[in-house]
Design an enzyme around this catalytic site. Structure first.
Site, PDB file in Angstrom:
ATOM      1  N   HIS A   1       7.994  -4.911 101.783  1.00 11.00           N
ATOM      2  CA  HIS A   1       6.730  -4.156 102.461  1.00 11.00           C
ATOM      3  C   HIS A   1       7.138  -3.244 103.472  1.00 11.00           C
ATOM      4  CE1 HIS A   1       2.128  -4.210 103.602  1.00 11.00           C
ATOM      5  NE2 HIS A   1       2.872  -3.219 103.828  1.00 11.00           N
TER       6      HIS A   1
ATOM      7  N   HIS B   1       6.963   0.800 105.125  1.00 11.51           N
ATOM      8  CA  HIS B   1       6.589   2.452 104.859  1.00 11.51           C
ATOM      9  C   HIS B   1       7.772   2.865 105.659  1.00 11.51           C
ATOM     10  CE1 HIS B   1       2.416   1.240 103.758  1.00 11.51           C
ATOM     11  NE2 HIS B   1       2.590   0.204 104.552  1.00 11.51           N
TER      12      HIS B   1
ATOM     13  N   HIS C   1      -1.985  -2.387  98.785  1.00 12.25           N
ATOM     14  CA  HIS C   1      -2.544  -3.329  99.961  1.00 12.25           C
ATOM     15  C   HIS C   1      -4.071  -3.709  99.713  1.00 12.25           C
ATOM     16  CE1 HIS C   1       0.609  -0.977 101.839  1.00 12.25           C
ATOM     17  NE2 HIS C   1       0.303  -1.337 103.057  1.00 12.25           N
TER      18      HIS C   1
ATOM     19  N   GLU D   1      -6.049  -6.599 104.406  1.00 13.31           N
ATOM     20  CA  GLU D   1      -5.447  -6.379 105.644  1.00 13.31           C
ATOM     21  C   GLU D   1      -6.750  -6.076 106.706  1.00 13.31           C
ATOM     22  OE1 GLU D   1      -3.505  -2.525 106.339  1.00 13.31           O
ATOM     23  OE2 GLU D   1      -2.500  -3.179 108.042  1.00 13.31           O
TER      24      GLU D   1
ATOM     25  N   ASP E   1       6.240  -3.870 107.514  1.00 15.93           N
ATOM     26  CA  ASP E   1       5.413  -2.751 107.532  1.00 15.93           C
ATOM     27  C   ASP E   1       5.932  -1.493 108.057  1.00 15.93           C
ATOM     28  OD1 ASP E   1       2.889  -2.207 106.430  1.00 15.93           O
ATOM     29  OD2 ASP E   1       1.638  -2.910 107.926  1.00 15.93           O
ATOM     30  N   ASP E   2       5.676  -1.296 109.334  1.00 13.09           N
ATOM     31  CA  ASP E   2       6.258  -0.017 110.230  1.00 13.09           C
ATOM     32  C   ASP E   2       6.703  -0.199 111.314  1.00 13.09           C
ATOM     33  OD1 ASP E   2       4.238   2.046 108.616  1.00 13.09           O
ATOM     34  OD2 ASP E   2       3.110   0.479 109.006  1.00 13.09           O
TER      35      ASP E   2
HETATM   36  N1  HPA Z   1      -1.932  -0.435 106.395  1.00 10.41           N
HETATM   37  C1  HPA Z   1      -2.364   0.376 105.580  1.00 10.41           C
HETATM   38  N2  HPA Z   1      -1.713   1.659 105.445  1.00 10.41           N
HETATM   39  C2  HPA Z   1      -0.558   1.957 106.028  1.00 10.41           C
HETATM   40  C3  HPA Z   1      -0.096   0.948 106.657  1.00 10.41           C
HETATM   41  C4  HPA Z   1      -0.715  -0.115 106.806  1.00 10.41           C
HETATM   42  O1  HPA Z   1      -0.178  -1.310 107.708  1.00 10.41           O
HETATM   43  N3  HPA Z   1       1.236   1.522 107.276  1.00 10.41           N
HETATM   44  C5  HPA Z   1       0.990   2.817 106.889  1.00 10.41           C
HETATM   45  N4  HPA Z   1       0.286   2.922 105.833  1.00 10.41           N
HETATM   46 ZN    ZN Z   2       1.428  -1.422 104.926  1.00 14.52          ZN
END
Ligand code: HPA
Ligand code: ZN
Length: 330
Positions: free
Chosen positions: A14, A16, A194, A197, A275-276
């Protein structure tokens, strides 16, 4: 323990890739492409990364990626991240990208596809790292637009390992994308999404019911619904959890309050991911280390989580066996 965690063969499911854009590279790509940034320095960019929720992050995430214009930009972005991941002992990375966030700026589909693919091949050649590609749809845009992107991606179907679903979750339930995910299924493309969250556990159930997904990205809201937890335990459909992301986006207040240990206790299959990484304080290894700090887990637990990721990755069975064997020797 830190050395051992670095050497553990870790798999990232996971990520991006646009969220791996470090401020230094943001500035150099802005200069290369003549893009104006609303920041005077790298320090100012970092200071702006003080998020109150998912939406406040997404605003900066979409703003930052405006510097990505050419195949070379996407290549350089991915090589920079894959290189750092390699140094951290990551052996397989699944890169997700958001084509609509580029198409809406006039950057054609071929640009991210070809740039990312070139970096993925180079990472395999240089470091023996394996990779997979996930094309994600933006759930806060119309489903018809996602369908159009899926059709236009036909030249790359064989290099798409899965489609995904991301961006602003609340108010954009999985069922909105039922037809798009059904079309992906007809095309023989695997699906992830997703869910849970910022959104409720009901979105996780809906994603399972309607989108026929192989993995849930995040899913940390699952404990709200005991029946869902039982379903996740029975099906072993995995969650790709991102602890540092959840902290930075205020899904949880403190790592010590994170539901991860409770989710694992319930027998749900969990993996650790970044994630990021450029926005949330680090890559996969940093997420492993944050869990070590907060939960004091032992080697067996980390081996189990690393093994879960190998189990459910998009990779050839020969690679899966090789990595499981490597893990067993740790
Ligand atoms: N959640 C949803 N969309 C996203 C995320 C995330 O953490 N990171 C990049 N796009
Ligand atoms: Zn994500």
């Amino acid at each position: 323990m830190k050395t051992w965690l670095r050497e553990l063969p870790k798999v990232e499911l996971h990520l991006h890739i646009e969220g791996s854009l470090e401020p230094e590279l943001m500035f150099s790509l802005a200069a290369r492409n003549g893009v104006d940034l609303p920041y005077a320095s790298v320090d100012e960019v970092r200071a702006a990364y003080d998020f109150s929720d998912l939406q406040s992050f997404l605003a900066l995430y979409y703003q930052g990626m405006r510097v990505l214009r050419t195949e070379q930009d996407f290549h350089d972005l991915a090589m920079a991240y894959l290189g750092r991941a390699h140094e951290d002992g990551v052996v397989h990375v699944e890169l997700s990208f958001d084509p609509q966030a580029h198409l809406s700026r006039g950057v054609e589909l071929a640009v991210p596809f070809e740039g990312l693919r070139r970096a993925m091949r180079q990472a395999e050649r240089e470091w023996g790292m394996t990779t997979a590609l996930i094309m994600s749809f933006l759930r806060d845009r119309e489903a018809l637009e996602a369908m159009d992107v899926l059709e236009r991606a036909a030249p790359w179907y064989e290099v798409i390992d899965a489609v995904g679903l991301d961006s602003a979750e609340v108010g954009n339930p999985p069922a909105k994308f039922a037809a798009v995910f059904e079309r992906a299924r007809e095309l023989g493309i695997a699906r992830v999404a997703h869910a849970g969250e910022e959104g409720p556990a009901a979105y996780i159930s809906e994603a399972l019911d309607v989108l026929d997904i192989r993995r849930i990205d995040h899913g940390v809201a699952c404990l709200q619904d005991p029946q869902l937890v039982a379903r996740l335990r029975e099906t072993q459909i995995p969650l790709t959890v991102c602890p540092l992301s959840n902290m930075r986006l205020k899904v949880v207040d403190r790592m010590a309050d994170h539901p991860l240990p409770a989710i694992i206790d319930q027998g749900v299959k969990v993996t650790l991911n970044s994630d990021d990484p450029a926005y949330f304080g680090g890559g996969v290894l940093d997420n492993y280390l944050a869990c070590l700090d907060a939960f004091g887990w032992d080697r067996e637990m980390f081996k189990r989580l690393a093994g879960n990721a190998i189990d459910v990755a998009f990779m050839p069975e020969s690679r899966r066996s090789e990595l499981l064997e490597r893990l067993s020797r740790c």
